[in-house]
Write a protein that holds these residues in place. Structure first.
Motif, PDB file in Angstrom:
ATOM      1  N   HIS A  94       0.814  -1.214   0.000  1.00 45.16           N
ATOM      2  CA  HIS A  94       0.000   0.000   0.000  1.00 45.16           C
ATOM      3  C   HIS A  94       0.850   1.268   0.000  1.00 45.16           C
ATOM      4  O   HIS A  94       0.373   2.331  -0.423  1.00 45.16           O
ATOM      5  CB  HIS A  94      -0.917   0.021   1.220  1.00 45.16           C
ATOM      6  N   LEU A  95       2.088   1.182   0.477  1.00 48.04           N
ATOM      7  CA  LEU A  95       2.880   2.388   0.695  1.00 48.04           C
ATOM      8  C   LEU A  95       4.120   2.500  -0.189  1.00 48.04           C
ATOM      9  O   LEU A  95       4.769   3.541  -0.194  1.00 48.04           O
ATOM     10  CB  LEU A  95       3.321   2.452   2.164  1.00 48.04           C
ATOM     11  N   LYS A  96       4.443   1.452  -0.951  1.00 45.00           N
ATOM     12  CA  LYS A  96       5.715   1.473  -1.675  1.00 45.00           C
ATOM     13  C   LYS A  96       5.798   2.603  -2.694  1.00 45.00           C
ATOM     14  O   LYS A  96       6.892   3.105  -2.965  1.00 45.00           O
ATOM     15  CB  LYS A  96       5.987   0.129  -2.338  1.00 45.00           C
ATOM     16  N   ARG A  97       4.679   3.044  -3.231  1.00 46.76           N
ATOM     17  CA  ARG A  97       4.740   4.158  -4.193  1.00 46.76           C
ATOM     18  C   ARG A  97       5.117   5.474  -3.510  1.00 46.76           C
ATOM     19  O   ARG A  97       5.473   6.450  -4.188  1.00 46.76           O
ATOM     20  CB  ARG A  97       3.411   4.300  -4.933  1.00 46.76           C
ATOM     21  N   HIS A  98       5.043   5.505  -2.171  1.00 47.24           N
ATOM     22  CA  HIS A  98       5.430   6.703  -1.431  1.00 47.24           C
ATOM     23  C   HIS A  98       6.860   6.617  -0.902  1.00 47.24           C
ATOM     24  O   HIS A  98       7.319   7.534  -0.219  1.00 47.24           O
ATOM     25  CB  HIS A  98       4.477   6.916  -0.247  1.00 47.24           C
ATOM     26  N   ARG A  99       7.560   5.537  -1.209  1.00 44.22           N
ATOM     27  CA  ARG A  99       8.896   5.328  -0.663  1.00 44.22           C
ATOM     28  C   ARG A  99       9.831   6.494  -0.976  1.00 44.22           C
ATOM     29  O   ARG A  99      10.514   7.027  -0.091  1.00 44.22           O
ATOM     30  CB  ARG A  99       9.468   4.021  -1.210  1.00 44.22           C
ATOM     31  N   GLY A 100       9.870   6.886  -2.233  1.00 47.77           N
ATOM     32  CA  GLY A 100      10.779   7.950  -2.635  1.00 47.77           C
ATOM     33  C   GLY A 100      10.464   9.276  -1.966  1.00 47.77           C
ATOM     34  O   GLY A 100      11.378   9.979  -1.498  1.00 47.77           O
ATOM     35  N   LEU A 101       9.187   9.634  -1.895  1.00 45.89           N
ATOM     36  CA  LEU A 101       8.865  10.933  -1.315  1.00 45.89           C
ATOM     37  C   LEU A 101       9.125  10.950   0.194  1.00 45.89           C
ATOM     38  O   LEU A 101       9.530  11.978   0.747  1.00 45.89           O
ATOM     39  CB  LEU A 101       7.435  11.360  -1.658  1.00 45.89           C
ATOM     40  N   LEU A 102       8.934   9.812   0.884  1.00 49.13           N
ATOM     41  CA  LEU A 102       9.240   9.764   2.310  1.00 49.13           C
ATOM     42  C   LEU A 102      10.739   9.852   2.552  1.00 49.13           C
ATOM     43  O   LEU A 102      11.198  10.548   3.476  1.00 49.13           O
ATOM     44  CB  LEU A 102       8.672   8.492   2.932  1.00 49.13           C
ATOM     45  N   ARG A 103      11.519   9.181   1.713  1.00 46.97           N
ATOM     46  CA  ARG A 103      12.971   9.272   1.841  1.00 46.97           C
ATOM     47  C   ARG A 103      13.447  10.702   1.573  1.00 46.97           C
ATOM     48  O   ARG A 103      14.302  11.237   2.297  1.00 46.97           O
ATOM     49  CB  ARG A 103      13.647   8.292   0.879  1.00 46.97           C
ATOM     50  N   ASP A 104      12.898  11.333   0.553  1.00 51.19           N
ATOM     51  CA  ASP A 104      13.266  12.719   0.253  1.00 51.19           C
ATOM     52  C   ASP A 104      12.887  13.647   1.395  1.00 51.19           C
ATOM     53  O   ASP A 104      13.646  14.557   1.759  1.00 51.19           O
ATOM     54  CB  ASP A 104      12.586  13.179  -1.039  1.00 51.19           C
ATOM     55  N   TYR A 105      11.707  13.417   1.959  1.00 52.79           N
ATOM     56  CA  TYR A 105      11.229  14.259   3.063  1.00 52.79           C
ATOM     57  C   TYR A 105      12.181  14.207   4.250  1.00 52.79           C
ATOM     58  O   TYR A 105      12.571  15.249   4.803  1.00 52.79           O
ATOM     59  CB  TYR A 105       9.823  13.806   3.467  1.00 52.79           C
ATOM     60  N   VAL A 106      12.570  13.004   4.650  1.00 51.30           N
ATOM     61  CA  VAL A 106      13.466  12.886   5.800  1.00 51.30           C
ATOM     62  C   VAL A 106      14.853  13.411   5.454  1.00 51.30           C
ATOM     63  O   VAL A 106      15.472  14.132   6.237  1.00 51.30           O
ATOM     64  CB  VAL A 106      13.532  11.432   6.296  1.00 51.30           C
ATOM     65  N   ALA A 107      15.347  13.091   4.279  1.00 49.32           N
ATOM     66  CA  ALA A 107      16.686  13.536   3.884  1.00 49.32           C
ATOM     67  C   ALA A 107      16.813  15.054   3.893  1.00 49.32           C
ATOM     68  O   ALA A 107      17.894  15.597   4.153  1.00 49.32           O
ATOM     69  CB  ALA A 107      17.030  12.993   2.501  1.00 49.32           C
ATOM     70  N   ARG A 108      15.718  15.736   3.645  1.00 50.61           N
ATOM     71  CA  ARG A 108      15.736  17.203   3.609  1.00 50.61           C
ATOM     72  C   ARG A 108      15.488  17.833   4.973  1.00 50.61           C
ATOM     73  O   ARG A 108      15.385  19.046   5.085  1.00 50.61           O
ATOM     74  CB  ARG A 108      14.689  17.702   2.608  1.00 50.61           C
ATOM     75  N   GLY A 109      15.400  17.016   6.012  1.00 48.59           N
ATOM     76  CA  GLY A 109      15.263  17.559   7.363  1.00 48.59           C
ATOM     77  C   GLY A 109      14.010  17.146   8.097  1.00 48.59           C
ATOM     78  O   GLY A 109      13.798  17.577   9.238  1.00 48.59           O
ATOM     79  N   GLY A 110      13.171  16.317   7.497  1.00 46.38           N
ATOM     80  CA  GLY A 110      11.952  15.868   8.157  1.00 46.38           C
ATOM     81  C   GLY A 110      12.229  14.826   9.220  1.00 46.38           C
ATOM     82  O   GLY A 110      13.343  14.300   9.351  1.00 46.38           O
ATOM     83  N   ARG A 111      11.202  14.522   9.984  1.00 48.42           N
ATOM     84  CA  ARG A 111      11.290  13.515  11.034  1.00 48.42           C
ATOM     85  C   ARG A 111      10.315  12.384  10.731  1.00 48.42           C
ATOM     86  O   ARG A 111       9.158  12.632  10.374  1.00 48.42           O
ATOM     87  CB  ARG A 111      10.966  14.110  12.404  1.00 48.42           C
ATOM     88  N   TYR A 112      10.780  11.154  10.901  1.00 47.32           N
ATOM     89  CA  TYR A 112       9.948   9.969  10.711  1.00 47.32           C
ATOM     90  C   TYR A 112       9.858   9.238  12.033  1.00 47.32           C
ATOM     91  O   TYR A 112      10.884   8.964  12.679  1.00 47.32           O
ATOM     92  CB  TYR A 112      10.560   9.058   9.655  1.00 47.32           C
ATOM     93  N   LEU A 113       8.641   8.914  12.455  1.00 50.27           N
ATOM     94  CA  LEU A 113       8.421   8.092  13.635  1.00 50.27           C
ATOM     95  C   LEU A 113       7.721   6.814  13.205  1.00 50.27           C
ATOM     96  O   LEU A 113       6.691   6.864  12.524  1.00 50.27           O
ATOM     97  CB  LEU A 113       7.552   8.834  14.653  1.00 50.27           C
ATOM     98  N   GLY A 114       8.254   5.662  13.602  1.00 51.47           N
ATOM     99  CA  GLY A 114       7.657   4.390  13.237  1.00 51.47           C
ATOM    100  C   GLY A 114       7.392   3.531  14.458  1.00 51.47           C
ATOM    101  O   GLY A 114       8.293   3.307  15.272  1.00 51.47           O
TER     102      GLY A 114
END
Length: 242
Positions: A94-114
């Protein structure tokens, strides 16, 4: 959780609520809610974020929410949270199409909580590859104190203190040599249960058990209630702090 832990999920279904309206001047926290989560998991993460010291404007994102998961939505967010859910392979589909945008988001300074499944998804096989390593099921790690996939409690050592936390087939985290991760908690066999790590200019915080679990999770599963929200708040703080 690699298997679909649905005990109590139906009873938590009607706890869902609409995403709150925008409130200007507060950092936005996006919490995924959709087919890669289980009813009650997203809401518990949202409650945890609302209780934190960061003053978040918490909003839900997902295919059936007012805010779709998109680069535009992430660009306005201080943190993105991926809650627990069902099977890893199904969740990733369900989420693999968002993989790139999530990686870009964090790489640019975002925070990911899992949290649980969200921790698995931070790994690489399959997942978003946000960690300096990968994930595996704790229950199959050598010396694991939990052997089944049912809802239960697991002991962890969190920053030197022994705690008991809600658990449903959560991950342990496998770190590469020379990594820059900060381990917050370990399971009794020494496997990593929670950590924060840099990714590009951003940070990733993941946890295998469920410190965000609310009282009904325990009672639905016939377990004694163990409050661990303070551990979840510590994870949030560690991920948000530079």
């Amino acid at each position: 959780m690699r298997s679909t832990g649905v005990r109590g999920a139906l009873r938590r279904l009607f706890r869902q609520e609409k995403a709150p309206p925008p409130r200007s001047g507060r950092p936005i926290a996006l919490v995924y809610r959709g087919p890669a989560s289980i009813p009650g998991c997203s809401e518990a993460v949202a409650e945890l974020l609302e209780a934190s010291r960061w003053g978040f404007d918490v909003r839900y994102t997902g295919p059936h929410e007012e805010i779709p998961l998109s680069a535009q939505a992430l660009a306005e967010a201080a943190v993105y949270a991926q809650p627990g859910g069902g099977d890893l392979d199904r969740g990733y589909r369900h989420l693999k199409r968002h993989r790139g945008l999530l990686r870009d988001y964090v790489a640019r300074g975002g925070r990911y909580l899992g949290f649980c499944l969200g921790g698995y998804l931070a790994g690489a096989t399959p997942g978003f590859a946000l960690l300096p390593g990968d994930t595996d099921q704790y229950i199959v790690s050598p010396g694991a104190t939990v052997e089944g996939e049912e809802d239960t409690l697991v002991d962890v050592r969190w920053r030197g203190r022994d705690r008991s936390v809600f658990f449903q087939d959560g991950p342990c985290f496998l770190l590469d040599p020379g990594n820059r991760a900060s381990v917050l908690a370990t399971y009794p066999n020494g496997a990593v249960a929670a950590l924060v790590a840099p990714y590009g200019a951003g940070r990733v915080g993941v946890v295998g058990p469920h410190p965000e679990a609310t009282d009904d999770w325990f009672t639905d599963a016939g377990l004694p209630v163990r409050h661990a929200q303070d551990l979840g708040l510590d994870l949030v703080d560690a991920a948000m702090t530079e």
